[in-house]
Design an enzyme around this catalytic site. Structure first.
Site, short mmCIF file in Angstrom:
data_model
loop_
_atom_site.label_atom_id
_atom_site.label_comp_id
_atom_site.label_asym_id
_atom_site.label_seq_id
_atom_site.Cartn_x
_atom_site.Cartn_y
_atom_site.Cartn_z
N GLU A 17 0.85 -1.19 0.00
CA GLU A 17 0.00 0.00 0.00
C GLU A 17 0.88 1.24 0.00
O GLU A 17 1.87 1.30 0.72
CB GLU A 17 -0.90 0.00 1.25
CG GLU A 17 -1.81 1.22 1.31
CD GLU A 17 -2.86 1.10 2.39
OE1 GLU A 17 -3.57 0.08 2.43
OE2 GLU A 17 -2.96 2.03 3.21
N THR A 48 -3.90 4.85 -1.52
CA THR A 48 -4.92 5.39 -0.62
C THR A 48 -5.61 6.61 -1.23
O THR A 48 -5.09 7.25 -2.15
CB THR A 48 -4.33 5.79 0.76
OG1 THR A 48 -3.41 6.85 0.55
CG2 THR A 48 -3.66 4.62 1.44
N TYR A 49 -6.77 6.92 -0.66
CA TYR A 49 -7.59 8.02 -1.13
C TYR A 49 -7.67 9.03 0.01
O TYR A 49 -8.24 8.74 1.07
CB TYR A 49 -8.97 7.47 -1.45
CG TYR A 49 -9.91 8.40 -2.14
CD1 TYR A 49 -9.74 8.71 -3.48
CD2 TYR A 49 -11.01 8.93 -1.46
CE1 TYR A 49 -10.65 9.55 -4.12
CE2 TYR A 49 -11.92 9.76 -2.11
CZ TYR A 49 -11.72 10.06 -3.43
OH TYR A 49 -12.61 10.88 -4.08
N HIS A 78 -8.07 3.05 -3.84
CA HIS A 78 -8.96 3.19 -2.68
C HIS A 78 -10.00 4.26 -3.02
O HIS A 78 -9.69 5.22 -3.74
CB HIS A 78 -8.20 3.64 -1.45
CG HIS A 78 -7.20 2.66 -0.92
ND1 HIS A 78 -6.85 2.59 0.41
CD2 HIS A 78 -6.47 1.69 -1.53
CE1 HIS A 78 -5.94 1.63 0.59
NE2 HIS A 78 -5.69 1.08 -0.58
N ASP A 110 -13.43 7.80 7.33
CA ASP A 110 -13.59 8.14 8.75
C ASP A 110 -14.57 9.28 8.93
O ASP A 110 -14.66 10.17 8.08
CB ASP A 110 -12.22 8.55 9.34
CG ASP A 110 -11.39 7.33 9.68
OD1 ASP A 110 -11.97 6.34 10.16
OD2 ASP A 110 -10.17 7.37 9.45
P1 FAD Z 1 -17.63 0.07 6.99
O1 FAD Z 1 -17.23 -1.24 6.43
O2 FAD Z 1 -18.75 0.79 6.38
O3 FAD Z 1 -17.78 -0.06 8.55
C1 FAD Z 1 -17.86 1.07 9.40
C2 FAD Z 1 -18.63 0.68 10.67
O4 FAD Z 1 -20.01 0.47 10.33
C3 FAD Z 1 -18.17 -0.61 11.34
O5 FAD Z 1 -18.32 -0.46 12.73
C4 FAD Z 1 -19.14 -1.66 10.80
O6 FAD Z 1 -19.30 -2.77 11.68
C5 FAD Z 1 -20.43 -0.85 10.70
N1 FAD Z 1 -21.32 -1.30 9.62
C6 FAD Z 1 -20.95 -1.60 8.35
N2 FAD Z 1 -22.04 -1.91 7.61
C7 FAD Z 1 -23.12 -1.80 8.45
C8 FAD Z 1 -24.51 -1.96 8.27
N3 FAD Z 1 -25.03 -2.28 7.07
N4 FAD Z 1 -25.33 -1.76 9.35
C9 FAD Z 1 -24.80 -1.39 10.55
N5 FAD Z 1 -23.48 -1.20 10.77
C10 FAD Z 1 -22.66 -1.40 9.73
N6 FAD Z 1 -9.54 5.84 4.88
C11 FAD Z 1 -9.39 6.82 3.95
O7 FAD Z 1 -9.89 7.93 4.11
N7 FAD Z 1 -8.67 6.59 2.79
C12 FAD Z 1 -8.09 5.38 2.52
O8 FAD Z 1 -7.46 5.20 1.47
C13 FAD Z 1 -8.24 4.33 3.49
N8 FAD Z 1 -7.70 3.09 3.27
C14 FAD Z 1 -7.90 2.08 4.18
C15 FAD Z 1 -7.38 0.81 3.90
C16 FAD Z 1 -7.55 -0.23 4.81
C17 FAD Z 1 -7.00 -1.61 4.49
C18 FAD Z 1 -8.27 -0.01 6.04
C19 FAD Z 1 -8.46 -1.13 7.03
C20 FAD Z 1 -8.79 1.25 6.30
C21 FAD Z 1 -8.62 2.32 5.39
N9 FAD Z 1 -9.15 3.60 5.62
C22 FAD Z 1 -8.99 4.60 4.69
C23 FAD Z 1 -9.85 3.90 6.88
C24 FAD Z 1 -11.38 3.70 6.77
O9 FAD Z 1 -11.94 4.67 5.92
C25 FAD Z 1 -11.96 3.84 8.20
O10 FAD Z 1 -11.51 2.79 9.03
C26 FAD Z 1 -13.46 4.04 8.31
O11 FAD Z 1 -13.75 4.48 9.63
C27 FAD Z 1 -14.30 2.79 8.05
O12 FAD Z 1 -14.32 2.45 6.74
P2 FAD Z 1 -14.87 1.01 6.27
O13 FAD Z 1 -14.94 1.02 4.82
O14 FAD Z 1 -14.09 -0.05 6.94
O15 FAD Z 1 -16.35 1.09 6.91
#
Ligand code: FAD
Length: 292
Positions: A17, A48-49, A78, A110
């Site tokens: 990454e 990353t984005y 991303h 986030d």
């Molecule tokens: P989700 O999968 O949507 O989950 C967020 C929360 O909602 C979790 O608690 C989950 O349990 C809950 N949830 C999900 N779906 C539902 C539903 N249908 N009903 C109820 N609850 C639900 N951030 C950036 O800004 N840019 C990046 O490039 C970036 N790259 C990343 C790469 C990796 C490998 C990782 C692990 C994280 C990255 N992040 C990045 C951070 C990420 O954006 C944050 O961790 C963010 O807070 C959550 O994103 P997510 O897509 O995991 O969320």
């Protein structure tokens, strides 16, 4: 090539990454890093984005395109959705498609404390569904071995992974973690809830104490005592700290591979020295796994 097709051919994937240079820096500042990383021939590089908007987000597209079209390494862009409209996301998908990008890591992004978010998407699964309906991309999702910070109960967080998989995610990449036992407990839960796509373990070698502490605060990842001791002992000697961090990451990776992990996603922090040394310590092991 789509990442799911690489998984169909190989037992184990090794990926990197990277992040785009700052909004004020030219994309050229990353050429040297990219040259060095692409020499190592990872299975893919993800970009990353930035949450910074505008030019930084355009740089993700530019850099993903460079990885794929100049360096010939499969690329994953991303993409976050929490502050976007469907129209904005559709435009980004069109741009990525025009660059020949075939893989997207679909993310929620986030949310700041007290932030009132306005946009057409609530969760990463909503974005996954939208991408699936608007192009022929392979879609990757995230997962959190110690639970996402928004989820009070790890098991609930694991159950929620079902939404993104049902929406079309074909593989998952984990948040970084430092204790493999957390990952193994998490894998047991994924089996319980029938989460059966490949899961790559996200590993970040230690390069900077402050950075690790900041990430731990933001993500809620635990720092084990053994790790803390290494950070405290070598924090003022950059080279020693990096070498100790690489040794720790290597030990983690070998244990994960011995336990049949599907892949390692190395958070390189754009540091080719760390990526190369980690790669060199495990390359014979990777070849061995993919031969058998
Ligand atoms: P989700 O999968 O949507 O989950 C967020 C929360 O909602 C979790 O608690 C989950 O349990 C809950 N949830 C999900 N779906 C539902 C539903 N249908 N009903 C109820 N609850 C639900 N951030 C950036 O800004 N840019 C990046 O490039 C970036 N790259 C990343 C790469 C990796 C490998 C990782 C692990 C994280 C990255 N992040 C990045 C951070 C990420 O954006 C944050 O961790 C963010 O807070 C959550 O994103 P997510 O897509 O995991 O969320």
């Amino acid at each position: 090539m789509q990442i799911r097709d690489i998984f169909n051919k190989k037992k184990f994937l090794f990926s990197f990454e990277i992040f785009p240079p700052k909004a004020t820096s030219s994309i050229n500042t990353i050429y040297k890093t990219l040259e060095s990383l692409s020499d190592l021939r990872p299975d893919f590089i993800s970009v990353t984005y930035g949450a910074g908007g505008g030019s930084l987000q355009n740089k993700t597209k530019e850099l993903t395109s460079l990885v794929k079209n100049k360096y010939g390494i499969e690329a994953v862009a991303h993409l976050t959705c929490i502050r976007s409209t469907k129209e904005e996301i559709r435009k980004i998908l069109d741009d990525l498609k025009a660059e020949g990008i075939e893989n997207i890591l679909a993310l929620r992004g986030d949310i700041q404390i007290d932030e009132e978010v306005k946009g057409d998407f609530k969760y990463a699964s909503d974005l996954t569904k939208f991408i699936k309906e608007n192009g022929n991309f392979d879609i990757v999702g995230t997962c959190y071995p110690e639970g996402h910070i928004d989820s009070k109960i790890l098991e609930e967080d694991v159950k929620n992974l079902r939404y993104k998989i049902d929406a079309g995610a074909t593989h998952l990449i984990t948040q970084l973690f430092y204790d493999n036992n957390d990952f193994y407990k998490f894998l047991d839960l994924t089996k319980k809830y029938n989460i059966n796509v490949p899961i790559e373990a996200g590993i970040m070698p230690l390069t900077n104490k402050k950075q690790i502490e900041r990430i731990a605060t933001l993500s809620g990842s635990k720092i084990p005592e053994k790790y803390n001791k290494i950070m405290n002992k070598f924090e003022h000697d950059t080279e020693a700290l990096m070498d100790a961090g690489i040794a720790y990451a290597t030990e983690q990776i070998i244990d994960l591979i011995a336990n049949d992990v599907d892949g390692i996603h190395l958070y390189t922090m754009n540091n080719p020295y760390v990526a190369r040394k980690t790669h060199d310590s495990i390359i014979s092991i990777i070849h061995s796994v993919n031969r058998n």
